[in-house]
Design a protein around this motif. Structure first.
Motif, PDB file in Angstrom:
ATOM      1  N   TYR A 196      27.369 -57.626  15.479  1.00  0.00           N
ATOM      2  CA  TYR A 196      27.479 -57.922  14.045  1.00  0.00           C
ATOM      3  C   TYR A 196      26.211 -58.629  13.573  1.00  0.00           C
ATOM      4  O   TYR A 196      25.629 -58.276  12.537  1.00  0.00           O
ATOM      5  N   PHE A 197      25.772 -59.625  14.331  1.00  0.00           N
ATOM      6  CA  PHE A 197      24.578 -60.390  13.963  1.00  0.00           C
ATOM      7  C   PHE A 197      23.350 -59.481  13.926  1.00  0.00           C
ATOM      8  O   PHE A 197      22.534 -59.557  13.002  1.00  0.00           O
ATOM      9  N   GLU A 198      23.209 -58.609  14.911  1.00  0.00           N
ATOM     10  CA  GLU A 198      22.035 -57.732  14.980  1.00  0.00           C
ATOM     11  C   GLU A 198      22.013 -56.739  13.831  1.00  0.00           C
ATOM     12  O   GLU A 198      20.962 -56.480  13.227  1.00  0.00           O
ATOM     13  N   ILE A 199      23.181 -56.170  13.518  1.00  0.00           N
ATOM     14  CA  ILE A 199      23.248 -55.210  12.410  1.00  0.00           C
ATOM     15  C   ILE A 199      23.022 -55.915  11.082  1.00  0.00           C
ATOM     16  O   ILE A 199      22.305 -55.416  10.212  1.00  0.00           O
ATOM     17  N   GLU A 200      23.625 -57.089  10.936  1.00  0.00           N
ATOM     18  CA  GLU A 200      23.471 -57.853   9.696  1.00  0.00           C
ATOM     19  C   GLU A 200      22.005 -58.221   9.465  1.00  0.00           C
ATOM     20  O   GLU A 200      21.521 -58.212   8.323  1.00  0.00           O
ATOM     21  N   LYS A 201      21.285 -58.535  10.543  1.00  0.00           N
ATOM     22  CA  LYS A 201      19.870 -58.882  10.421  1.00  0.00           C
ATOM     23  C   LYS A 201      19.058 -57.695   9.903  1.00  0.00           C
ATOM     24  O   LYS A 201      18.183 -57.856   9.036  1.00  0.00           O
ATOM     25  N   ILE A 202      19.354 -56.499  10.427  1.00  0.00           N
ATOM     26  CA  ILE A 202      18.662 -55.295   9.934  1.00  0.00           C
ATOM     27  C   ILE A 202      19.017 -55.055   8.474  1.00  0.00           C
ATOM     28  O   ILE A 202      18.151 -54.785   7.630  1.00  0.00           O
ATOM     29  N   LEU A 203      20.304 -55.166   8.162  1.00  0.00           N
ATOM     30  CA  LEU A 203      20.783 -54.915   6.799  1.00  0.00           C
ATOM     31  C   LEU A 203      20.157 -55.878   5.793  1.00  0.00           C
ATOM     32  O   LEU A 203      19.881 -55.508   4.645  1.00  0.00           O
ATOM     33  N   SER A 204      19.910 -57.110   6.218  1.00  0.00           N
ATOM     34  CA  SER A 204      19.370 -58.136   5.311  1.00  0.00           C
ATOM     35  C   SER A 204      17.968 -57.798   4.818  1.00  0.00           C
ATOM     36  O   SER A 204      17.492 -58.376   3.838  1.00  0.00           O
ATOM     37  N   THR A 205      17.291 -56.853   5.481  1.00  0.00           N
ATOM     38  CA  THR A 205      15.933 -56.492   5.059  1.00  0.00           C
ATOM     39  C   THR A 205      15.928 -55.454   3.937  1.00  0.00           C
ATOM     40  O   THR A 205      14.873 -55.162   3.375  1.00  0.00           O
ATOM     41  N   TYR A 206      17.108 -54.896   3.617  1.00  0.00           N
ATOM     42  CA  TYR A 206      17.131 -53.758   2.688  1.00  0.00           C
ATOM     43  C   TYR A 206      16.657 -54.131   1.285  1.00  0.00           C
ATOM     44  O   TYR A 206      15.881 -53.382   0.677  1.00  0.00           O
ATOM     45  N   ASP A 207      17.133 -55.248   0.749  1.00  0.00           N
ATOM     46  CA  ASP A 207      16.751 -55.605  -0.624  1.00  0.00           C
ATOM     47  C   ASP A 207      15.234 -55.682  -0.756  1.00  0.00           C
ATOM     48  O   ASP A 207      14.651 -55.215  -1.746  1.00  0.00           O
ATOM     49  N   HIS A 208      14.594 -56.276   0.239  1.00  0.00           N
ATOM     50  CA  HIS A 208      13.137 -56.344   0.220  1.00  0.00           C
ATOM     51  C   HIS A 208      12.539 -54.961   0.437  1.00  0.00           C
ATOM     52  O   HIS A 208      11.567 -54.576  -0.221  1.00  0.00           O
ATOM     53  N   GLY A 209      13.134 -54.207   1.359  1.00  0.00           N
ATOM     54  CA  GLY A 209      12.644 -52.859   1.641  1.00  0.00           C
ATOM     55  C   GLY A 209      12.769 -51.940   0.439  1.00  0.00           C
ATOM     56  O   GLY A 209      11.888 -51.113   0.173  1.00  0.00           O
ATOM     57  N   LYS A 401      26.423 -51.122   6.495  1.00  0.00           N
ATOM     58  CA  LYS A 401      27.525 -51.885   5.881  1.00  0.00           C
ATOM     59  C   LYS A 401      28.874 -51.389   6.396  1.00  0.00           C
ATOM     60  O   LYS A 401      29.787 -52.182   6.664  1.00  0.00           O
ATOM     61  N   LYS A 402      29.005 -50.080   6.533  1.00  0.00           N
ATOM     62  CA  LYS A 402      30.248 -49.515   7.050  1.00  0.00           C
ATOM     63  C   LYS A 402      30.473 -49.963   8.500  1.00  0.00           C
ATOM     64  O   LYS A 402      31.612 -50.267   8.899  1.00  0.00           O
ATOM     65  N   SER A 403      29.403 -50.048   9.280  1.00  0.00           N
ATOM     66  CA  SER A 403      29.507 -50.498  10.674  1.00  0.00           C
ATOM     67  C   SER A 403      30.007 -51.926  10.745  1.00  0.00           C
ATOM     68  O   SER A 403      30.851 -52.272  11.594  1.00  0.00           O
ATOM     69  N   LEU A 404      29.495 -52.795   9.870  1.00  0.00           N
ATOM     70  CA  LEU A 404      29.952 -54.189   9.843  1.00  0.00           C
ATOM     71  C   LEU A 404      31.436 -54.265   9.501  1.00  0.00           C
ATOM     72  O   LEU A 404      32.180 -55.083  10.066  1.00  0.00           O
TER      73      LEU A 404
END
Length: 458
Positions: A196-209, A401-404
């Motif tokens: 969860y932590f690893e996926i959330e970390k990747i997901l957190s970059t989307y807004d900037h990306g 997001k679906k994975s989380l």
């Protein structure tokens, strides 16, 4: 798997030094041998000089390269004709290739074949189109890293650990006499929390990306005649919007895209906010207010000659309540009246705005300061683009997001005391959903939709 041989022009059709016609499929070399005459042997991974011949007539002197399957971009036999870059000669050679047995490629069909033949996964294919469409150096770097497989490797690593857990669960269910520590509830929860932590970390970059890829959506708001259109023209370095002294000149939203220090700004100059009886202008004002739900940044403009009104305060408060990033700009500082200016500052301070940007668009003063404020607001220094994984694709965001969500559900089932084989259903969904990012378990409709975005010849 497609078996027919395809061809297309792989370079922009223009009067240029070179054009490239790409051919892919098992008949590629046969087609070349029909239309290409050379005194050299055509061998794999080589490029040879010769002439394109049509019914005995020389069309052009060209270079032909040949890559034998599977050592090519598509994983098939590929030939490329490097001809002179004139529009007409390029079209004539392509027509000759098609008459000799090739079929005109669909948009993205070369890259689609590369995916289907295992030369790249789906996330790498999407990186190809991102690289082609990149508007900034930063976007190019991110696309290049994902084309090299940065995202693929991380997703595969996440999936492998989950699939390994599923294997242990299946064994523990089928052979209960074996005691596997890996499927103890605490261990499963620990693994879920880690993923969860690893996926959330990747997901957190989307807004900037997303901002790097699509740009910052900016709206210039304010009452009529405060200088909104002039500011747009100044930032764009040409007269995009009509500027007059007549209030209500801008009746619809005028849009422009500009690049400031590697940050793309999609700027909308909106109709001046005021009460009006003009039906067309009123529609424009309504559009200006509705755009607040679509932007990342509002530049709100005031006029140092005319001061600040209740409508300004109400709209600024509305912007603050929505949590949108905003910059307050006071224009016409070269014509300011001190008492009016002091009142503006006092009213802005009252609602928590301490440092408006002061400009005189007519005198070209304060514009560089405004640009710096914008750049600082969307500064990219908190990301290490050389080493960090950043996602820019909304499809990837939705799947992460679906994975989380599935991980949350798996954890909840454990807390509810459900058997481990019930928990495994959600773990399997996570592995499957992550697989869709790289093209495993993905539907043909999704694949087609992705490659339709590509240009012809890629």
């Amino acid at each position: 798997m497609s078996t027919h041989t395809i061809a297309a022009i792989a370079t922009a059709l223009s009067n240029s030094g070179i054009s490239i016609i790409r051919i892919s499929g098992k008949e590629s070399l046969d087609i070349i041998n029909k239309i290409f005459k050379t005194s050299y042997n055509i061998t794999p991974n080589s490029i040879v000089y010769g002439k394109i011949i049509d019914n005995g007539t020389v069309l052009d002197n060209v270079l032909v390269s040949y890559f034998k399957a599977p050592h090519s971009y598509t994983g098939e036999d590929v030939c490329e004709i490097n001809c002179h870059g004139g529009n007409e000669i390029t079209r004539e050679i392509l027509e000759l290739v098609l008459e000799s047995g090739a079929t005109l490629a669909e948009p993205g069909e070369f890259s689609k074949r590369a995916f289907l033949n295992g030369k790249m996964d789906l996330s790498q294919a999407e990186a190809v189109i991102n690289l082609i469409n990149a508007k900034t150096r930063t976007e190019t770097k991110i696309a290049s890293k994902n084309l090299e497989g940065d995202l693929s490797r991380k997703i595969k690593e996440l999936r492998e650990e989950l699939i390994e857990l599923l294997a242990h669960i299946e064994v523990s269910v089928d052979y209960p006499e074996y005691d596997y520590d890996e499927v103890e509830n605490d261990n499963v929860i620990s693994l879920i929390d880690k993923k969860y932590f690893e996926i959330e970390k990747i997901l957190s970059t989307y807004d900037h990306g997303r901002i790097i890829k699509e740009g910052v959506n900016v709206a210039i708001l304010g009452k009529p005649n405060v200088g909104k259109s002039s500011l747009l023209n100044k930032l764009a370095n040409y007269n995009k919007a009509i500027v007059t002294d007549i209030p209500g000149t801008t009746r619809d939203i005028v849009e422009e895209t500009i690049n400031i220090e590697d940050i793309i700004l999609n700027i909308s100059d909106t109709a001046g906010i005021r009460d009006t009886e003009d039906i067309i202008e009123k529609i424009g004002v309504e559009k200006s207010l509705n755009i607040l739900d679509e932007v990342d940044l509002v530049i709100y403009m005031l006029n140092a000659e005319e001061g600040i009104k209740n409508e300004d305060i109400e709209l600024l408060s509305k912007i603050q309540n929505k949590g949108i990033k905003y910059i307050t700009v006071i224009n016409k500082m070269d014509k300011q009246e001190k008492s009016i200016f002091d009142t503006i500052l006092k009213e802005l301070s009252r609602i928590g705005i301490k440092s408006p940007v002061l400009v005189s668009i007519q005198e070209d003063e304060g514009i560089e300061k405004l640009k710096k404020v914008i750049v600082d607001m969307f500064n990219k220094n908190d990301f290490d683009f050389e080493h960090e994984l950043i996602i820019t694709n909304s499809r990837h965001k939705d799947l992460l997001k679906k994975s989380l969500k599935y991980l949350d559900e798996a954890k909840q089932e454990i807390k509810n005391g459900q058997p481990i084989d019930i928990v495994s259903i959600y773990v399997k969904k996570v592995a499957s959903t992550l697989g869709e990012i790289i093209g495993a378990n993905v539907s043909q409709d999704v694949v087609n939709k992705i490659f339709e975005k590509f240009c012809l010849g890629k």
